[in-house]
Design a protein around this motif. Structure first.
Motif, mmCIF file in Angstrom:
data_model
loop_
_atom_site.group_PDB
_atom_site.id
_atom_site.type_symbol
_atom_site.label_atom_id
_atom_site.label_comp_id
_atom_site.label_asym_id
_atom_site.label_seq_id
_atom_site.Cartn_x
_atom_site.Cartn_y
_atom_site.Cartn_z
ATOM 1 N N TYR A 73 0.829 -1.203 0.000
ATOM 2 C CA TYR A 73 0.000 0.000 0.000
ATOM 3 C C TYR A 73 0.866 1.257 0.000
ATOM 4 C CZ TYR A 73 -2.964 3.670 1.963
ATOM 5 O OH TYR A 73 -3.619 4.850 2.203
ATOM 6 N N GLN A 76 2.592 1.681 -3.353
ATOM 7 C CA GLN A 76 1.675 2.204 -4.370
ATOM 8 C C GLN A 76 1.409 3.687 -4.150
ATOM 9 O OE1 GLN A 76 -2.709 1.664 -4.363
ATOM 10 N NE2 GLN A 76 -2.362 0.336 -6.141
ATOM 11 N N ARG A 77 1.248 4.078 -2.912
ATOM 12 C CA ARG A 77 0.993 5.484 -2.594
ATOM 13 C C ARG A 77 2.177 6.353 -3.026
ATOM 14 N NH1 ARG A 77 -0.428 7.316 3.496
ATOM 15 N NH2 ARG A 77 1.811 6.968 3.759
ATOM 16 N N PHE A 79 4.314 5.548 -5.405
ATOM 17 C CA PHE A 79 4.320 5.518 -6.868
ATOM 18 C C PHE A 79 3.354 6.546 -7.451
ATOM 19 C CE2 PHE A 79 2.166 3.810 -10.674
ATOM 20 C CZ PHE A 79 3.228 3.769 -11.560
#
Length: 317
Positions: A73, A76-77, A79
């Protein structure tokens, strides 16, 4: 190779009780005997050995899954270059009526809440998202209470969406097993938990695929991990009848009980009534809606007639 297709393509790794118990490793026991007894439903079985051999290994596994999901998570944040609120980890617990879902959910909540550094772990059941009895009666589906169509699915999906989005003070309706109905104007607030356990018979239910290709969300879309509590149908039927007889001698005597009319039945009459309810409602729901969702679970706990977990199946990554 002469291998059966269900073995050749089995997406699960299967463990005997003994094999699974060894996976506890050094996971500490954080519950005392008195606490374990308090977590057990009066019609279920749970003892120190069951926690040590089944639920401590599961707690260890969940700690690995939660940590890995949190890392993904945050990656991804980073990214996406966004700043979101924390994302709760949601665990679904599914299975038939009388199989012991509530006990499993409460044990998991107690164990997970004692991880370091003491995460906030909340538990909700989908019973509160059933339509009120008046609505079920109006729509002619009172005999199908617990079937997928008896739930206010849009409200349940909105609740899970708000939880997953990290919103605070999200409200869930409250259900009374005494009155057998949703309690009007009463809610429980779920405020940004680290982990949320969602328990219910049909939480792994899928939706019918739309012809236009539009998204059709289902409850399990919001789950990060799911547990299915399994037992053979004759065993489930026996547990249901025993629970019905126990309730006849206790809760049914309360004048407020929806089932008060059964309080004075003889053993023979009560058994016949329980079997009729099982055949008409619970068995039909099991065969048509609940059991078909078993292969969608991350983990399957298979119980024997004594309520003890005999086998564990874990979905391969």
């Amino acid at each position: 190779m002469d291998m059966r297709a269900d073995q050749q393509y089995n997406p699960y790794r299967n463990f005997s009780r003994e094999q699974w118990a060894k996976l506890r490793d050094d996971t500490p026991m954080t519950l005392e005997a008195g606490e374990i007894a308090a977590l057990r439903s009066m019609y279920d079985r749970l003892d120190l050995r069951e926690v040590e051999e089944i639920y401590l290994p599961l707690s260890r596994l969940l700690s690995i899954y939660v940590t890995a999901t949190q890392r993904l998570y945050y990656a991804q944040r980073k990214f996406l270059g966004i700043e979101d609120r924390k994302m709760p980890y949601i665990i679904g617990v599914a299975g038939s009526v009388a199989v012991g879902k509530s006990t499993t959910a409460r044990v998991l909540q107690a164990l997970l809440a004692r991880w370091s550094p003491r995460p906030k772990v909340d538990l909700v059941t989908t019973d509160g998202f059933l339509y009120p009895n008046a609505v079920l009666e109006r729509d002619g589906i009172m005999q199908k209470k617990g079937f997928p169509e008896s739930y206010d699915l849009p409200t349940l999906l909105q609740f899970l969406s708000d939880i997953k989005a990290g919103r605070n003070a999200v409200r869930a309706p409250v259900y009374s097993h005494l009155t057998y109905d949703v309690v009007p104007n009463k809610w429980v607030e779920v405020d940004q938990p680290d982990i949320l356990i969602v328990e219910g018979v049909n939480v792994l239910q899928t939706g019918r695929l739309p012809r236009d290709g539009k998204a059709v969300p289902v409850v399990s879309d919001f789950f990060d991990f799911s547990v299915y509590i399994d037992a053979d149908e004759p065993v489930l039927r026996d547990w249901y009848v025993r629970r019905f007889l126990a309730l006849r001698d206790t809760a049914f005597h309360d004048p407020r009980s929806y089932f008060n009319r059964y309080a004075l039945l003889s053993d023979e009459e009560a058994t016949a009534t329980a079997l009729a309810i099982w055949e008409r409602t619970n068995l039909a729901n099991l065969e048509d809606n609940i059991l078909p969702t078993r292969p969608r679970a991350t983990l399957i706990l298979k119980k024997g007639a004594d309520h003890v977990v005999e086998n564990v199946a874990l979905r391969r990554l």
